[in-house]
Structure formats: structure tokens, C-alpha cells
Design a protein around this motif. Structure first.
Motif, PDB file in Angstrom:
ATOM      1  N   ARG A 212      17.555   3.935  -8.715  1.00 57.34           N
ATOM      2  CA  ARG A 212      17.920   5.162  -8.546  1.00 57.34           C
ATOM      3  C   ARG A 212      18.227   5.483 -10.634  1.00 57.34           C
ATOM      4  N   CYS A 213      17.873   5.794 -10.955  1.00 56.75           N
ATOM      5  CA  CYS A 213      18.214   6.063 -12.045  1.00 56.75           C
ATOM      6  C   CYS A 213      19.265   7.348 -13.012  1.00 56.75           C
ATOM      7  N   LEU A 216      20.033  10.262 -16.260  1.00 54.30           N
ATOM      8  CA  LEU A 216      18.385   9.845 -16.989  1.00 54.30           C
ATOM      9  C   LEU A 216      17.841  11.453 -18.563  1.00 54.30           C
ATOM     10  N   ASN A 217      18.348  12.322 -17.631  1.00 54.98           N
ATOM     11  CA  ASN A 217      18.091  13.331 -18.883  1.00 54.98           C
ATOM     12  C   ASN A 217      18.933  13.710 -20.620  1.00 54.98           C
ATOM     13  N   LEU A 259       9.893   7.159 -19.504  1.00 49.13           N
ATOM     14  CA  LEU A 259       9.062   6.750 -18.259  1.00 49.13           C
ATOM     15  C   LEU A 259       8.254   6.338 -18.321  1.00 49.13           C
ATOM     16  N   ALA A 277      14.843   9.795  -9.561  1.00 53.31           N
ATOM     17  CA  ALA A 277      16.167  10.059 -11.147  1.00 53.31           C
ATOM     18  C   ALA A 277      16.986  11.206 -10.537  1.00 53.31           C
ATOM     19  N   VAL A 279      19.019  14.231 -11.701  1.00 52.85           N
ATOM     20  CA  VAL A 279      18.969  14.984 -13.110  1.00 52.85           C
ATOM     21  C   VAL A 279      19.828  15.778 -12.969  1.00 52.85           C
ATOM     22  N   TYR A 291       9.881  14.724 -14.961  1.00 53.44           N
ATOM     23  CA  TYR A 291      10.214  12.839 -14.783  1.00 53.44           C
ATOM     24  C   TYR A 291       9.353  13.416 -13.505  1.00 53.44           C
ATOM     25  N   LEU A 298       7.726   8.888 -12.688  1.00 52.68           N
ATOM     26  CA  LEU A 298       9.086   8.347 -11.457  1.00 52.68           C
ATOM     27  C   LEU A 298       8.091   8.827  -9.949  1.00 52.68           C
ATOM     28  N   ALA A 301      12.741  12.333  -7.343  1.00 53.48           N
ATOM     29  CA  ALA A 301      14.146  13.059  -8.427  1.00 53.48           C
ATOM     30  C   ALA A 301      15.352  13.734  -7.426  1.00 53.48           C
TER      31      ALA A 301
END
Length: 545
Positions: A212-213, A216-217, A259, A277, A279, A291, A298, A301
Motif C-alpha cells: 500500500r503506497c 503517493l501523489n 509507477l 495507492a 490518493v 495511477y 498500479l 487505488a
């Protein structure tokens, strides 16, 4: 309510459905799950000891919030060593044992990755700040002061104040979108990208099933450092960050190329790794789509559509599937009603109604949404937002905004395992956050003994989602209905389900259409009575072809 809207299923390559598509994933906040060493802070062995509880819910996997080496200024989201386990949580060997047991129980393991910033205690930053010529001088975002000495731009930090801090050694400002102790990585730098991808490989080598990023933005910005424009529309603002449109301090198009590199690393470990992600922000809808677009970014999101909403309405639910119309090449959505960054949904949405009834309706709605589902620890118990007195607050955001917001601490209090234990079975010592007395009556041990508990219902509803392909991966069609009534179809192949919810405070006239039979119902003794009670949810199958 909006006109009927059809959400088409995405076509899948190959005969097998990916494990993560339509999955239910349980979020664990390690500091608050279970403490085994008596320091009042949850740890990895505590999670391992309670994996059987998680597996009993029927979920597909777990997402672990950060457990990495950290000064804990932002409770783990300020990483000082991406490859280390902070001693308060245990050791790498403890992590390996957790992964092994999770896999033995059939659970996938997703861990957080924080790629936009580090802790100022990270060795990379300690080197970068020494001077302007060292090997890592360009690994963070540094900029000269304006001629009069002010910061390079008007950008504001999420946690309050300018997004720039002066560093005397370099005679420059460094950027931080969050705390000053969380300097911004220069992710546009190819060496930084290589280092972050090496981090990903390290954890994939240890057997994790995906990432789980986080934020990310925020990972890349406008290199010209253009000032953000002001928000001119009226409205209440609790922090300087809210006074700007964030056109330039985040969301740069160059993020997409990184990405693609991250996805290639994940795919090199097989086609069953999963990348999702987080976001947030004004452009979240657009960015979530970007994304996850195509086959080289990915997989999924999620944003803050539900997490920051102060009411659960039909219009709110309408907005979710409208974002994801299922066109060719589109990614796959994920949804969550509660997590560690937002006050618990029961407290935001119940509006004086019975919290147990509301929690159970919300769980049914969550498992009926098209996309992946994240269940936050304690959500299966129907926990309300804990009350944390000001003197016990520890989260910098909660302290800064007190008493204007509920804050994040109230969503992070200890998991209640037992009602009578001194600290609800979480620890033998005073926990880092207090146990809310209301949570004791909702403890796991208490609910296990009660067949009518939210916990038993949660297991049934997650099993329902697994049993019915229409709920897990099917299309979703929103139907016209009176304001408080939410109706939609879920369809997969020959299976067709009708999902009906009364989100309002008053009974609503409604009778099931002919040819439909009840599959599941909450807060609804008799769905054929012609009246749907407040907080009722009904799932029906069949109907005309």
C-alpha cells in the motif's frame, strides 16, 4: 439520486481471477493491535498471536501499517530505515514469523511503503544536509531562499505552517509536505528511484504479497516551485494547507513513470503481487484513475471519499461507482469507510442513531460495493471513535487542530480483546493511548459469546461476498429511488442481486419486487411488510431476466 448508472465489469486476461480483485483486506495498525512485551505498544508478535482472529473473519489478506525503524514523530510514517523493524515492534525474525503464519492461514500480507518522504533521522538525509556537493546532496528537495530570505514558495504543510524549513549547514530550505521531521525525497532523481525500488525488492524477497503506497501523489512536485493559487470559495478551514489549491507541490505527471518502474519490479516476482495507492486531495478522482490505468501501473487505488465524509448519503454512494465506469484499460477501485487517518465511520455517520445497528448496516454496504474492501481493525466489532482527553493526545495533527476535529488518535486506540482485563487484553501495561470504556463491552471475547454480535455478523457478511461472484467482481447498476433509499444491482454472469438500504432516520415505503428472494438482511425483521426501517439493509437474488 442520480439517474440509473451502469458500471461495467472489467474483462480479465487469462482463466484465473486475480486473488486481490474484489478481495477483503484487514488493516492492522501495529501500535494498537496487541502488546506482548508489556511496554504498552503493540508489536509484531502480538499481531502473529492474533492472526487466527483475522483469519476467522474470512478476509483474503492483511495490510500492516508501518513497523519500520522510526523516531515516531508521525508514528512510523517518518521512516529512518526502510529495511529495519523498529525495536518497539520486534525484529526482522518476528516479521518473517508473522508472514509465515499468515501464509499458512491463507492470508496475503500487504505492507506500507512510504516513498514521498523519510524521517530527518534517516541516514540519507543526514548525509544530504551536510553540504551541496555530497553524493546524496540531490536526494531531497532543497532550494535557495528568496532574496529577502523567505521560503522558496508559498507551499503549506499538511500539519501546519510552511512546507519549508531552513537548514543552516546548506544555507538552503528543505521541503516537507508533512512534519518538518519528514523531509521530502527528490523522487525525480534516478538514484533515489533505484534506492526505493531496492527497498521494494527487499520486502518482496521476504515474502510480502504487495504494497500500500502512502501519500503517493505527494512524491513529485513542480520543479519550478511555482506558488499555489489560493482557494477563493468560502468555507471553514482548520489549517493553512486548506487555503491553497495544491497544483504545484504535488501530483506532477512524472510520478507515472516511477509507477511503471514499481509495477515492473512487482511483476518480476510473479503476477500475484498487488499494488494499491492512497490518493487524497482535490484531484484524487483523476489521479486514482491515472495511477491505475493500463497494465503497467498500479492495480488499485483508494481515496478519501468515505473517510472524510461527515454523513453517509445516497449521493455519496453514487459518487463512488461513477468514478469507475469500467471502461477498457481502467484500474480497479478499493474502498474503506474507516482507517488510522480518519475518525471511525460509526461516530461520523450514526447521527444519534443506534451505533450497533448503524455499524452493521455499514458493514453490509461495504461488502456490497464494487471493488476491493479494506476493513480497519475494530470495524468488525462496531467500535465507535474513542474519546481521548487532550492531555493524552499524541498525534501532531490532533493536537494542532484540537478541538476543531475528532482527530486521528481516537481511531488508533488499543484493540479491545477482553472486557475485564486491566487494559482490555491489549497489554499488561498502560497503553500508549487510553482504552475507551465503551470499547470494553465490544471486546472480541464478549462478542464471541454472543451469536447476535457485530463480530459474528461481520464473518457472515464477508462469507456472503465470497459466496456471490456478483458481489466480489460483478457489475454495479445504481437505480433511481427516493432520497434516503439506496438501490443498486450487482450482476455477474447469470447471478443478479438487488441491494437495498435505508440510509435515513425514518421508515421508507418499499416492497420487494416480485420474483426476488432475500439472501441477507440486517435491521430488517420483515422485508415484505412494505416498510423498510431506518438503517435496514437487504440483499435479494433472482428477479426477471
Amino acid at each position: 439520486m442520480s439517474p440509473a448508472l451502469s458500471i461495467l465489469p472489467r474483462s480479465h486476461a487469462g482463466p484465473a481471477l486475480e486473488w486481490w480483485r474484489g478481495a477483503v483486506i484487514y488493516q492492522v495498525y501495529p501500535r494498537s493491535f496487541a502488546d506482548t512485551n508489556g511496554d504498552g505498544i503493540g508489536d509484531l508478535p502480538g499481531i502473529t498471536a492474533h492472526l487466527d482472529h483475522i483469519a476467522s473473519l474470512g478476509v483474503d489478506g492483511i495490510w500492516l501499517s508501518p513497523f519500520f525503524t522510526s523516531p515516531m514523530k508521525d508514528f512510523g510514517y517518518d521512516v529512518a530505515d526502510y529495511l529495519g523493524v523498529d525495536p518497539i515492534f520486534g525484529t526482522l525474525a518476528d516479521f518473517d514469523r508473522l508472514v509465515d503464519k499468515a501464509h499458512a492461514l491463507g492470508l496475503k500480507v500487504i505492507i506500507d511503503q512510504v516513498y514521498s518522504h523519510t524521517s530527518d533521522a534517516h541516514a540519507w538525509f543526514q548525509e544530504s544536509r551536510q553540504d551541496r556537493t555530497n553524493p546524496k546532496a540531490d536526494w531531497y528537495v532543497w532550494a535557495d531562499a528568496k532574496p529577502e530570505g523567505s521560503p522558496p514558495s508559498n507551499w503549506q504543510s499538511v500539519f501546519g505552517g510552511p512546507a519549508w524549513t531552513w537548514d543552516a549547514r546548506r544555507h538552503q530550505y528543505y521541503m516537507h509536505n508533512f512534519l518538518r521531521e519528514q523531509p521530502q525525497l527528490n523522487v525525480r532523481n534516478s538514484e533515489v528511484q533505484e534506492a526505493l525500488l531496492a527497498v521494494a525488492r527487499f520486502w518482496l524477497d521476504r515474502g510480502v504479497d504487495g504494497f500500500r503506497c502512502d501519500a503517493l501523489n505527494f512524491s513529485m512536485h513542480d520543479p519550478a516551485l511555482t506558488d499555489n493559487p489560493p482557494v477563493l470559495t468560502p468555507g471553514k478551514r482548520t489549517r493553512p494547507f486548506d487555503f491553497q489549491h495544491h497544483d504545484h507541490n504535488q501530483s506532477h505527471p512524472d510520478i507515472l513513470a516511477f509507477l511503471t518502474r514499481l509495477r515492473a519490479v512487482a511483476d518480476s516476482y510473479g503476477d500475484d503481487r498487488f499494488l494499491v495507492a492512497e490518493v487524497g486531495g482535490e484531484k484524487a478522482n483523476e489521479e486514482m484513475k491515472l495511477y491505475t490505468e493500463g497494465a503497467d501501473r498500479l492495480h488499485s487505488a483508494y481515496g478519501f471519499l468515505y473517510l472524510y465524509a461527515d454523513r453517509l448519503t445516497t449521493d455519496l454512494v453514487d459518487r463512488g461507482p461513477a468514478m469507475w465506469p469500467g471502461v477498457e484499460g481502467e484500474g480497479w477501485p478499493s474502498w474503506t469507510f474507516s482507517n488510522h487517518d480518519a475518525p471511525r465511520a460509526v461516530s461520523r455517520w450514526a447521527e444519534g442513531r443506534d451505533p450497533k445497528a448503524f455499524a452493521e448496516m455499514a458493514l453490509l454496504l461495504l461488502v456490497c460495493l464494487r471493488g476491493n474492501v479494506f476493513v480497519y481493525q475494530g470495524e468488525e466489532l462496531g467500535l465507535p471513535q474513542a474519546e481521548v482527553p487532550f492531555e493524552r493526545l499524541v498525534d501532531p495533527e490532533a493536537i494542532t487542530n484540537w478541538p476543531e476535529t475528532l482527530g486521528r488518535d481516537g481511531a488508533r486506540t488499543p484493540m479491545p480483546w477482553k472486557a475485564d482485563n486491566g487494559f482490555a487484553g491489549f497489554s499488561q501495561a498502560e497503553p500508549w493511548l487510553p482504552v475507551d470504556p465503551r470499547h470494553r463491552a465490544l471486546a472480541v471475547e464478549v462478542q464471541e459469546r454472543d451469536p447476535s454480535s457485530t463480530l459474528h455478523l461481520a464473518r457472515r457478511l464477508i462469507a456472503l461476498r465470497k459466496t456471490h461472484p456478483a458481489l466480489r467482481t460483478g457489475s454495479m447498476t445504481l437505480l433511481d429511488a427516493p432520497d434516503a433509499l439506496l438501490l443498486f444491482h450487482r450482476t455477474e454472469g447469470d447471478e443478479r442481486l438487488l441491494c437495498v438500504f435505508n440510509l435515513g432516520h425514518d421508515p421508507v415505503d418499499w416492497t420487494p419486487p416480485a420474483g426476488w428472494s432475500v439472501v441477507e438482511a440486517v435491521n430488517c425483521a420483515d422485508s415484505s411488510s412494505g416498510t423498510l426501517t431506518p438503517m435496514a439493509g437487504v440483499i435479494l437474488s433472482g428477479g426477471p431476466g
